[in-house]
Design an enzyme around this catalytic site. Sequence first.
Site, mmCIF file in Angstrom:
data_model
loop_
_atom_site.group_PDB
_atom_site.id
_atom_site.type_symbol
_atom_site.label_atom_id
_atom_site.label_comp_id
_atom_site.label_asym_id
_atom_site.label_seq_id
_atom_site.Cartn_x
_atom_site.Cartn_y
_atom_site.Cartn_z
ATOM 1 N N GLY A 241 0.814 -1.208 0.000
ATOM 2 C CA GLY A 241 0.000 0.000 0.000
ATOM 3 C C GLY A 241 0.847 1.257 0.000
ATOM 4 O O GLY A 241 1.983 1.285 -0.494
ATOM 5 N N SER A 242 0.319 2.309 0.604
ATOM 6 C CA SER A 242 0.863 3.653 0.392
ATOM 7 C C SER A 242 2.214 3.914 1.046
ATOM 8 O O SER A 242 2.860 4.920 0.710
ATOM 9 C CB SER A 242 -0.148 4.701 0.873
ATOM 10 O OG SER A 242 -1.310 4.653 0.066
ATOM 11 N N THR A 243 2.675 3.074 1.966
ATOM 12 C CA THR A 243 4.042 3.268 2.474
ATOM 13 C C THR A 243 5.056 3.064 1.355
ATOM 14 O O THR A 243 6.189 3.541 1.442
ATOM 15 C CB THR A 243 4.345 2.301 3.639
ATOM 16 O OG1 THR A 243 3.973 0.972 3.245
ATOM 17 C CG2 THR A 243 3.595 2.688 4.896
ATOM 18 N N PHE A 244 4.640 2.380 0.289
ATOM 19 C CA PHE A 244 5.527 2.148 -0.861
ATOM 20 C C PHE A 244 5.748 3.431 -1.661
ATOM 21 O O PHE A 244 6.660 3.510 -2.491
ATOM 22 C CB PHE A 244 4.912 1.068 -1.758
ATOM 23 C CG PHE A 244 5.910 0.303 -2.585
ATOM 24 C CD1 PHE A 244 6.762 -0.622 -2.003
ATOM 25 C CD2 PHE A 244 5.994 0.503 -3.958
ATOM 26 C CE1 PHE A 244 7.681 -1.334 -2.765
ATOM 27 C CE2 PHE A 244 6.903 -0.201 -4.733
ATOM 28 C CZ PHE A 244 7.756 -1.128 -4.129
ATOM 29 N N SER B 42 -1.554 11.172 0.379
ATOM 30 C CA SER B 42 -1.475 9.773 -0.045
ATOM 31 C C SER B 42 -2.311 9.545 -1.297
ATOM 32 O O SER B 42 -3.132 8.623 -1.382
ATOM 33 C CB SER B 42 -1.924 8.816 1.068
ATOM 34 O OG SER B 42 -1.403 7.519 0.848
#
Length: 765
Positions: A354-357, A412
């Site tokens: 997810g968005s931590t990437f 994000s």
Amino acid sequence: MIKLLKNIATFPFRKVAINAGKTRLSPQDNRKRIAQDILFLALLVFTVFIVRFAWIIVTDSSNGVKLRPLAKANYSETTTIYAKRGTIFDREGAAIATDSSDYSIYVILDKTYVSAAGKKLYASSEDFAKVAAIFKEKLGIDESYTRAQLNIPKASQVEFGTKGKHISFTLKEQIEKEAKDKGVAGIGFTSHLARSYTGNFASNFIGLAGLKDGDDDTKGLIGQFGIEASLDNILSGKNGVETLEKNKDGQTLKGIAKSVTPAKDGQDVYTTIDSTLQSYLETLVDTSMQNYTGTEVVATLVKADTGEILATTQRPTFDPSTQTVIGPKDPTLSDKQNLNSQTNLLYQSMFEPGSTFKLFTMAAAIENGTFDPNARYTSTPISVGGTRIADWDVLLNPDGLNMTYPQGFARSSNVGMSKLQMAMGDKVWDSYLNRFRFGIPTRMGVGGEGFGSLPDENIVSQVNSSFGQGVGVTDVQMLRGFSAIANGGTMLEPHFISKIANTDAGTQRISEPEIIGKPVSKTTADSVLKYMVNVGTDNVYGTAYDFSTTQPYFRVAGKDVSIKTGTAQVANPKGGYYVGETAYLYSAVAMVPSVNPDYIFYMTIKLPDHWNLNFISNVANPLLERAYDLKPTIDATSNKSVSKSTNETKIALGNYEGKKPGSSLDLLRQQLLQPVVIGTGSVVTKQSISPGTKLGSNKRILLLTNGKLTMPDIYDWSKQDVDTLAEWAGLTVTYDGAEDGKATKQSIKMNESIKKGKKLTVTLK
């Protein structure tokens, strides 16, 4: 039978007498004849005995029985000297796993078993109900099962299955006291070699060791999973042998040994874990789990400038002392069955992040020159390859928001990251995924790692991966990538071994940080850290800003925190993705402070029953505060601070030619060496240092494979390492800078194909 043997024994003499009676010789001649016969018989018997003795001497056996061991046993006794399994310590020397004893329980039913004074030492039938009650309370054994065992016909002693085994010393004492208080006799215990642990303490990571063969102590302990298993060859010792003399009465003469082969104890392993932080992390996660549930939870704290894992935990986990499950479990299965199905979520479980990437999307776009901090875009949904891509707030803002790309990062925005990826192009984006080593396990020495996966080549998968969907990772792969952002672009291999101590030899091997590349520049990495701060502080766009309290969710006193949150769809094994209000994997990474971070904290929660970012921040904030309280001690025991020992253990380098590169990497890192694989093949064909060479720790070893040759990231390599690569690949190398320096720039980019004659320019500093 006796009469037959008597007849056989007297036959020669009766034969002589019969022969003498048949002759017509004179008495004097008859006596001579008898004497001759007797002499002949004596010689015959003597010859038979001589032949028999010679046969025994030559074959060392009689009637198939070897005689030497029997004779030796009359005057000596050989016993096994058991080796001690190495202890697992934390970074400061606090024991985590040590050799100890546990117990199995039995009940004596033999009514003849009484003391010299006539006191009964067995359990009588009137005691059975009390025994069943004690076992139910203390061991969780069903009372009907206990009664059935106690009523086995003609049994003199009974045992009680798996629940009657692996009893701790403390529990043994409790049962003995309870039995004494209730006047119950006949309960006994058998001691077994065991492994002692400190309760729920990174349990899945540390693992378990148990007896190799059931209850047979003589075969020692073996690691079953976790680092107990992966480092079993280091922790396991080798039994010795001692031969003692006996006196004429067959009694052993203590202290008088004819020969001794000493036992070789296993080596001690000092992990990078800090006991105080680890215990605190376990408590914080337990507290959060009381308010929120999730099918899988992982939380890890890493020292940013060394890659040392300071604390890590997961749910579900277990208490190694009782082997009971802690956290989510299948209620239809026993704890043992639930435990057998557990994996180490830190490095074995793969997921879409997810968005931590998006940290890596931002880093790639900035490094590539695609990112313009002042450019604006509108976050209305876009169509890519016939697939609709939208932001998480599309229902709130159907017409989208007009934002700069830094604001889109704080918000994000999937649309914003997709636009950056498409501006870079698939080829450039893939090159950065390879630079950050996604799709490749860390091979930090644990074995059994998940590989992860890169996005498929189609445009939809490529774009989706820019916001962390369609790409597979493990927690430890994410931590490896985060280290590059935290360290000015220099990427470190996460590691968990601080040192390995050989107590028999009085030597040790101490690990140092392992640099594995530089995927982006310091300018790029620092820019990403700066933009991450806004995720928590921007009161308009920040996804980690708590609008109810008007302050960031993530706060560490007096320090700016670089943060990124994530929400990812979770693949359903039956196909597609799970559907539901909280059917996601939630995550957050925090790096603190935002300039030259000291710590990286990463936590993931899969499929919680309800969700609020406090689930993570309530763990991260107090843990990071405690880490700063302990920082002087942590820094003093860091790989970078501990001076190299003069009594370093030297090891003979193994021969890895013909071996698989993956398992070779694990084995070499377990020896605190720093291996690098060259090429894409499945078999090692050459190694940069000859087998048998005695090496200290932290030496770089190059392994050439039989596959296609591609250019590695040679950042921090020595000139000697580069020369070896050039010789293998047939490259022509030109150097700039000091010859005793380390490589900082390379003219051939990572993953470009290389062939004989190609020119390579390397800058050394």
